[in-house]
Design a protein around this motif. Structure first.
Motif, PDB file in Angstrom:
ATOM      1  N   UNK A   1       0.839  -1.199   0.000  1.00 14.20           N
ATOM      2  CA  UNK A   1       0.000   0.000   0.000  1.00 14.20           C
ATOM      3  C   UNK A   1       0.871   1.244   0.000  1.00 14.20           C
ATOM      4  N   UNK A   2       1.916   1.239   0.806  1.00 11.33           N
ATOM      5  CA  UNK A   2       2.843   2.372   0.854  1.00 11.33           C
ATOM      6  C   UNK A   2       3.531   2.574  -0.495  1.00 11.33           C
ATOM      7  N   UNK A   3       3.888   1.490  -1.125  1.00  9.02           N
ATOM      8  CA  UNK A   3       4.533   1.578  -2.429  1.00  9.02           C
ATOM      9  C   UNK A   3       3.590   2.179  -3.470  1.00  9.02           C
ATOM     10  N   UNK A   4       2.332   1.762  -3.450  1.00 10.22           N
ATOM     11  CA  UNK A   4       1.345   2.305  -4.387  1.00 10.22           C
ATOM     12  C   UNK A   4       1.035   3.763  -4.077  1.00 10.22           C
ATOM     13  N   UNK A   5       0.950   4.109  -2.791  1.00  8.83           N
ATOM     14  CA  UNK A   5       0.738   5.474  -2.315  1.00  8.83           C
ATOM     15  C   UNK A   5      -0.347   6.201  -3.118  1.00  8.83           C
ATOM     16  N   UNK A   6      -1.569   5.709  -3.110  1.00  5.04           N
ATOM     17  CA  UNK A   6      -2.634   6.275  -3.957  1.00  5.04           C
ATOM     18  C   UNK A   6      -3.029   7.691  -3.555  1.00  5.04           C
ATOM     19  N   UNK A   7      -3.553   8.419  -4.546  1.00  7.43           N
ATOM     20  CA  UNK A   7      -4.041   9.779  -4.295  1.00  7.43           C
ATOM     21  C   UNK A   7      -5.404   9.764  -3.608  1.00  7.43           C
ATOM     22  N   UNK A   8      -6.170   8.702  -3.858  1.00  4.53           N
ATOM     23  CA  UNK A   8      -7.505   8.550  -3.267  1.00  4.53           C
ATOM     24  C   UNK A   8      -7.618   7.154  -2.665  1.00  4.53           C
ATOM     25  N   UNK A   9      -8.179   7.071  -1.474  1.00  3.27           N
ATOM     26  CA  UNK A   9      -8.471   5.786  -0.857  1.00  3.27           C
ATOM     27  C   UNK A   9      -9.963   5.717  -0.542  1.00  3.27           C
ATOM     28  N   UNK A  10     -10.583   4.608  -0.920  1.00  2.00           N
ATOM     29  CA  UNK A  10     -11.991   4.351  -0.610  1.00  2.00           C
ATOM     30  C   UNK A  10     -12.053   3.169   0.346  1.00  2.00           C
ATOM     31  N   UNK A  11     -12.615   3.383   1.504  1.00  2.00           N
ATOM     32  CA  UNK A  11     -12.773   2.321   2.494  1.00  2.00           C
ATOM     33  C   UNK A  11     -14.240   1.909   2.517  1.00  2.00           C
ATOM     34  N   UNK A  12     -14.479   0.609   2.396  1.00  2.53           N
ATOM     35  CA  UNK A  12     -15.844   0.088   2.288  1.00  2.53           C
ATOM     36  C   UNK A  12     -16.328  -0.417   3.645  1.00  2.53           C
ATOM     37  N   UNK A  13     -17.493   0.057   4.053  1.00  2.00           N
ATOM     38  CA  UNK A  13     -18.102  -0.444   5.280  1.00  2.00           C
ATOM     39  C   UNK A  13     -18.572  -1.876   5.075  1.00  2.00           C
ATOM     40  N   UNK A  14     -18.314  -2.769   6.018  1.00  2.00           N
ATOM     41  CA  UNK A  14     -18.744  -4.165   5.872  1.00  2.00           C
ATOM     42  C   UNK A  14     -20.259  -4.281   5.735  1.00  2.00           C
ATOM     43  N   UNK A  15     -20.730  -5.307   5.018  1.00  2.00           N
ATOM     44  CA  UNK A  15     -22.177  -5.447   4.790  1.00  2.00           C
ATOM     45  C   UNK A  15     -22.965  -5.746   6.040  1.00  2.00           C
ATOM     46  N   UNK A  16     -22.328  -6.364   7.049  1.00  2.00           N
ATOM     47  CA  UNK A  16     -23.082  -6.730   8.240  1.00  2.00           C
ATOM     48  C   UNK A  16     -23.386  -5.534   9.129  1.00  2.00           C
ATOM     49  N   UNK A  17     -22.693  -4.410   8.907  1.00  2.00           N
ATOM     50  CA  UNK A  17     -23.019  -3.170   9.606  1.00  2.00           C
ATOM     51  C   UNK A  17     -22.788  -3.236  11.100  1.00  2.00           C
ATOM     52  N   UNK A  18     -23.565  -2.411  11.836  1.00  2.00           N
ATOM     53  CA  UNK A  18     -23.472  -2.383  13.291  1.00  2.00           C
ATOM     54  C   UNK A  18     -22.082  -2.011  13.761  1.00  2.00           C
ATOM     55  N   UNK A  19     -21.603  -2.674  14.805  1.00  2.00           N
ATOM     56  CA  UNK A  19     -20.301  -2.380  15.372  1.00  2.00           C
ATOM     57  C   UNK A  19     -19.154  -2.786  14.460  1.00  2.00           C
ATOM     58  N   UNK A  20     -19.465  -3.513  13.380  1.00  2.00           N
ATOM     59  CA  UNK A  20     -18.433  -3.935  12.448  1.00  2.00           C
ATOM     60  C   UNK A  20     -17.954  -2.786  11.566  1.00  2.00           C
ATOM     61  N   UNK A  21     -18.673  -1.661  11.579  1.00  2.00           N
ATOM     62  CA  UNK A  21     -18.309  -0.530  10.725  1.00  2.00           C
ATOM     63  C   UNK A  21     -17.117   0.212  11.322  1.00  2.00           C
ATOM     64  N   UNK A  22     -16.009  -0.471  11.454  1.00  2.00           N
ATOM     65  CA  UNK A  22     -14.818   0.109  12.074  1.00  2.00           C
ATOM     66  C   UNK A  22     -13.588  -0.100  11.213  1.00  2.00           C
ATOM     67  N   UNK A  23     -13.760  -0.383   9.931  1.00  2.00           N
ATOM     68  CA  UNK A  23     -12.627  -0.640   9.062  1.00  2.00           C
ATOM     69  C   UNK A  23     -11.729   0.589   8.985  1.00  2.00           C
ATOM     70  N   UNK A  24     -12.321   1.748   8.750  1.00  2.00           N
ATOM     71  CA  UNK A  24     -11.529   2.971   8.661  1.00  2.00           C
ATOM     72  C   UNK A  24     -10.824   3.258   9.980  1.00  2.00           C
ATOM     73  N   UNK A  25     -11.522   3.077  11.083  1.00  2.00           N
ATOM     74  CA  UNK A  25     -10.914   3.316  12.395  1.00  2.00           C
ATOM     75  C   UNK A  25      -9.720   2.404  12.621  1.00  2.00           C
ATOM     76  N   UNK A  26      -9.806   1.157  12.167  1.00  2.00           N
ATOM     77  CA  UNK A  26      -8.696   0.224  12.350  1.00  2.00           C
ATOM     78  C   UNK A  26      -7.501   0.614  11.489  1.00  2.00           C
ATOM     79  N   UNK A  27      -7.763   1.123  10.288  1.00  2.00           N
ATOM     80  CA  UNK A  27      -6.664   1.581   9.443  1.00  2.00           C
ATOM     81  C   UNK A  27      -5.965   2.796  10.053  1.00  2.00           C
ATOM     82  N   UNK A  28      -6.733   3.664  10.654  1.00  2.00           N
ATOM     83  CA  UNK A  28      -6.151   4.882  11.227  1.00  2.00           C
ATOM     84  C   UNK A  28      -5.168   4.573  12.348  1.00  2.00           C
ATOM     85  N   UNK A  29      -5.285   3.407  12.940  1.00  2.00           N
ATOM     86  CA  UNK A  29      -4.381   3.024  14.025  1.00  2.00           C
ATOM     87  C   UNK A  29      -3.039   2.507  13.524  1.00  2.00           C
ATOM     88  N   UNK A  30      -2.957   2.237  12.218  1.00  2.00           N
ATOM     89  CA  UNK A  30      -1.725   1.689  11.659  1.00  2.00           C
ATOM     90  C   UNK A  30      -0.718   2.795  11.354  1.00  2.00           C
TER      91      UNK A  30
END
Length: 308
Positions: A230-259
């Motif tokens: 991902x660092x090598x690609x270093x995209x200008x735009x990133x799209x993060x998709x919310x999981x289909x099951x929703x609810x408390x699982x909608x934390x994909x972006x939050x988990x990436x922000x911790x990296x």
């Protein structure tokens, strides 16, 4: 975390539906067809008048073409609050397989299934003498072909719906920005060109940095990436998709922000990270879901830094 990954993997691999038991679909009916091949209609050449749909997308397309032909539909959270579908019997709910007794009781002359989710049901219905076939939509062209095919089966005019599809697409070139779609954190999963999401990015002239990548992902059309990739690609735009099951699982972006690598990306530095719903971008889902995803792509891919 591992369980969450398995659920997401199953959801994406089916393309049309969430399913908890994909391994049950390995035996496919020999009469199955895709959206781009001839349908069976073995009994006669008469137009179908009583249709049961086993995917949310075909449900919506048939409704738009001629709602009077729908006698049974799959249960979908896309339609839970939609008054158009409240009076139509459900033959399945959530991740449960279609109820064959309910389908037979509706006396359909055609059942339209989703490849992966509906294979066992379609096979059994064919054994019972009920015309049925499977569909799969992996790109924009197959969406158009499916619409034409369904219109032909019920003697309807597909052109108004095809014309509507064209309004979803950009009428001028986008910025041609390097773009990465992320649908999972563990592992990092991104669509290549052989997926609905990848094809949609192509339609918007976005440079999908994962388009040509291949890997060992169990999900067709998707590849696993390392943080280094991902660092090598270093995209200008990133799209993060919310999981289909929703609810408390909608934390994909939050988990990436911790990296640690996340803050080093130019998309993050320039505030060009966007969140999208699963339906519309990863799974077509419904016509409205596709339209919403396209509208958001228009907004986000046309947006300049000065406008942000």
């Amino acid at each position: 975390m591992y369980r969450r990954w398995i659920l997401l993997a199953l959801a994406i691999s089916l393309s049309l539906f969430l399913i908890a038991c994909a391994t049950a679909t390995t035996q496919q009916p020999q009469a199955q067809v895709s959206a781009t091949t001839e349908t069976p209609n073995s009994k006669s050449q008469q137009f179908a008048k009583r249709i049961v749909t086993l995917s949310s997308l075909t449900t919506d397309i048939i409704y738009q073409l001629d709602k009077s032909k729908l006698v049974g539909i799959t249960g979908s959270n896309l339609f839970n609050n939609d008054p158009r579908f409240q009076s139509i019997p459900r033959v399945s709910e959530g991740q449960s397989p279609p109820n064959l007794e309910k389908i037979v009781a509706l006396k359909p002359d055609l059942v339209i299934g989703a490849e992966g989710f509906s294979n066992p049901a379609v096979q059994r219905l064919q054994q019972l003498g009920i015309d049925s076939f499977l569909t799969q939509v992996k790109n924009w062209e197959s969406l158009e072909e499916l619409t034409k095919k369904l219109a032909h089966l019920i003697d309807a005019d597909p052109q108004p719906l095809l014309n509507r599809y064209q309004t979803f697409l950009p009428d001028k070139p986008t910025q041609n920005l390097s773009t990465l779609v992320l649908v999972s954190r563990q592992p990092i999963l991104a669509p290549n060109k052989n997926s609905w999401a990848g094809d949609l990015l192509t339609k918007f002239q976005a440079k999908n940095v994962a388009a040509e990548l291949q890997g060992n992902s169990p999900i067709g059309g998707y590849v696993t990436l390392s943080a280094e990739k991902v660092l090598q690609a270093n995209p200008e735009v990133i799209i993060v998709v919310n999981p289909p099951q929703g609810g408390s699982e909608k934390t994909v972006l939050a988990s990436f922000k911790k990296e640690a690598f996340w803050q080093k990306l130019q998309a993050t530095k320039n505030n060009r990270v966007y969140t999208f719903d699963y339906y519309g971008l990863v799974n077509p889902g419904s016509i409205d879901a596709i339209e919403k995803a396209c509208q958001q792509l228009k907004q986000d891919l046309f947006l300049t830094n000065n406008q942000k």
